[in-house]
Design a protein around this motif. Structure first.
Motif, short mmCIF file in Angstrom:
data_model
loop_
_atom_site.label_atom_id
_atom_site.label_comp_id
_atom_site.label_asym_id
_atom_site.label_seq_id
_atom_site.Cartn_x
_atom_site.Cartn_y
_atom_site.Cartn_z
N GLU A 116 -22.24 -6.45 -62.19
CA GLU A 116 -20.86 -6.52 -61.68
C GLU A 116 -20.80 -7.39 -60.43
N ALA A 117 -21.77 -7.27 -59.54
CA ALA A 117 -21.78 -8.13 -58.35
C ALA A 117 -21.89 -9.60 -58.76
N LEU A 118 -22.72 -9.88 -59.76
CA LEU A 118 -22.88 -11.27 -60.22
C LEU A 118 -21.65 -11.81 -60.92
N ARG A 119 -20.85 -10.92 -61.45
CA ARG A 119 -19.61 -11.37 -62.09
C ARG A 119 -18.72 -12.08 -61.08
N PHE A 120 -18.76 -11.63 -59.83
CA PHE A 120 -17.92 -12.21 -58.79
C PHE A 120 -18.67 -13.22 -57.93
N LEU A 121 -20.00 -13.12 -57.90
CA LEU A 121 -20.83 -14.05 -57.12
C LEU A 121 -21.95 -14.60 -58.00
N PRO A 122 -21.62 -15.38 -59.02
CA PRO A 122 -22.64 -15.84 -59.97
C PRO A 122 -23.72 -16.73 -59.35
N GLN A 123 -23.48 -17.28 -58.20
CA GLN A 123 -24.44 -18.17 -57.56
C GLN A 123 -25.45 -17.41 -56.69
N ASP A 124 -25.37 -16.09 -56.62
CA ASP A 124 -26.27 -15.30 -55.77
C ASP A 124 -27.62 -15.10 -56.46
N ASP A 125 -28.56 -15.98 -56.18
CA ASP A 125 -29.85 -15.96 -56.86
C ASP A 125 -30.68 -14.71 -56.52
N LYS A 126 -30.56 -14.22 -55.31
CA LYS A 126 -31.32 -13.02 -54.92
C LYS A 126 -30.89 -11.82 -55.78
N THR A 127 -29.60 -11.66 -55.95
CA THR A 127 -29.08 -10.57 -56.80
C THR A 127 -29.48 -10.82 -58.24
N ARG A 128 -29.45 -12.05 -58.68
CA ARG A 128 -29.85 -12.39 -60.05
C ARG A 128 -31.31 -12.03 -60.30
N ARG A 129 -32.18 -12.30 -59.31
CA ARG A 129 -33.60 -11.95 -59.45
C ARG A 129 -33.79 -10.43 -59.53
N ARG A 130 -33.06 -9.69 -58.68
CA ARG A 130 -33.18 -8.22 -58.71
C ARG A 130 -32.72 -7.68 -60.06
N ARG A 131 -31.64 -8.24 -60.58
CA ARG A 131 -31.16 -7.78 -61.88
C ARG A 131 -32.20 -8.07 -62.97
N ALA A 132 -32.80 -9.26 -62.94
CA ALA A 132 -33.78 -9.63 -63.96
C ALA A 132 -34.97 -8.66 -63.94
N GLN A 133 -35.41 -8.27 -62.75
CA GLN A 133 -36.52 -7.30 -62.66
C GLN A 133 -36.13 -5.98 -63.32
N ASN A 134 -34.91 -5.57 -63.13
CA ASN A 134 -34.45 -4.32 -63.73
C ASN A 134 -34.19 -4.45 -65.22
N LEU A 135 -33.84 -5.64 -65.68
CA LEU A 135 -33.66 -5.86 -67.11
C LEU A 135 -34.95 -5.59 -67.87
N VAL A 136 -36.08 -5.98 -67.29
CA VAL A 136 -37.37 -5.70 -67.92
C VAL A 136 -37.56 -4.19 -68.03
#
Length: 181
Positions: free
Chosen positions: A83-103
């Motif tokens: 949800e945070a990335l939906r509004f801030l898609p350029q936030d790479d730090k949040t994107r990395r945290r999400r990817a770790q949790n996707l695993v």
């Protein structure tokens, strides 16, 4: 105090018609009350849907996702970080945290796609290779994980987030003891 914050947020709602951002204040009380940022050691995870029933700020969504991740609730972390990335898609730090949790929730292919995208966008960022190495390791693909950890260390030689898992691969998988120490 919580009482003063609640009173201010409620009074501000009379002006929300002219300034819709004031609606964000409504989520602050339940977020504080239910410890969404996990300032205390025990958060009421079942209260998260109540807290986010209304409009929430990206900062609050990111904090909730990070707290869920730190407290071994990857299923919640993925939701709030997405949800945070939906509004801030350029936030790479949040994107990395999400990817770790996707695993952690059994979606390694999506995490790998995220890591590949991050590397394509920023090929000189060691954190992106470290992330992809962790994704490969989570998928049981040690040869690719080893390559990515080495790539991360080529960019940032003192990065413990890449050194430790690479040493683990050398010691536990390839038995290259001399490299692991």
């Amino acid at each position: 105090s919580l009482y003063a914050m609640v009173r201010l947020a409620r009074n501000a709602q009379t002006h929300a018609r002219n300034n819709p951002l004031l609606k964000l204040l409504q989520t602050e009380e339940p977020a504080y009350e239910y410890d969404v940022c996990n300032c205390r050691s025990t958060a009421n995870w079942t209260a998260y849907p109540y807290v986010f029933d209304g409009v929430a700020s990206t900062n609050l969504l990111d904090s909730a996702g990070s707290a869920a991740s730190r407290n071994n609730h990857p299923e919640l972390a993925v939701i709030y970080l997405s949800e945070a990335l939906r509004f801030l898609p350029q936030d790479d730090k949040t994107r990395r945290r999400r990817a770790q949790n996707l695993v952690a929730v059994g979606m390694p292919r999506m995490a790998l796609d995220e890591a590949n995208h991050l590397i394509a966008v920023a090929p000189k960022d060691a954190d992106n290779y470290q992330l992809r190495g962790m994704v490969y390791a989570g998928m049981g693909d040690e040869p690719h994980a080893e390559q990515d950890f080495e790539a991360a260390l080529a960019i940032n030689p003192d990065d413990p987030d890449a050194l430790v898992p690479l040493a683990s691969i050398y010691i536990n998988n390839t038995q290259e003891w001399d490299k692991g120490w």
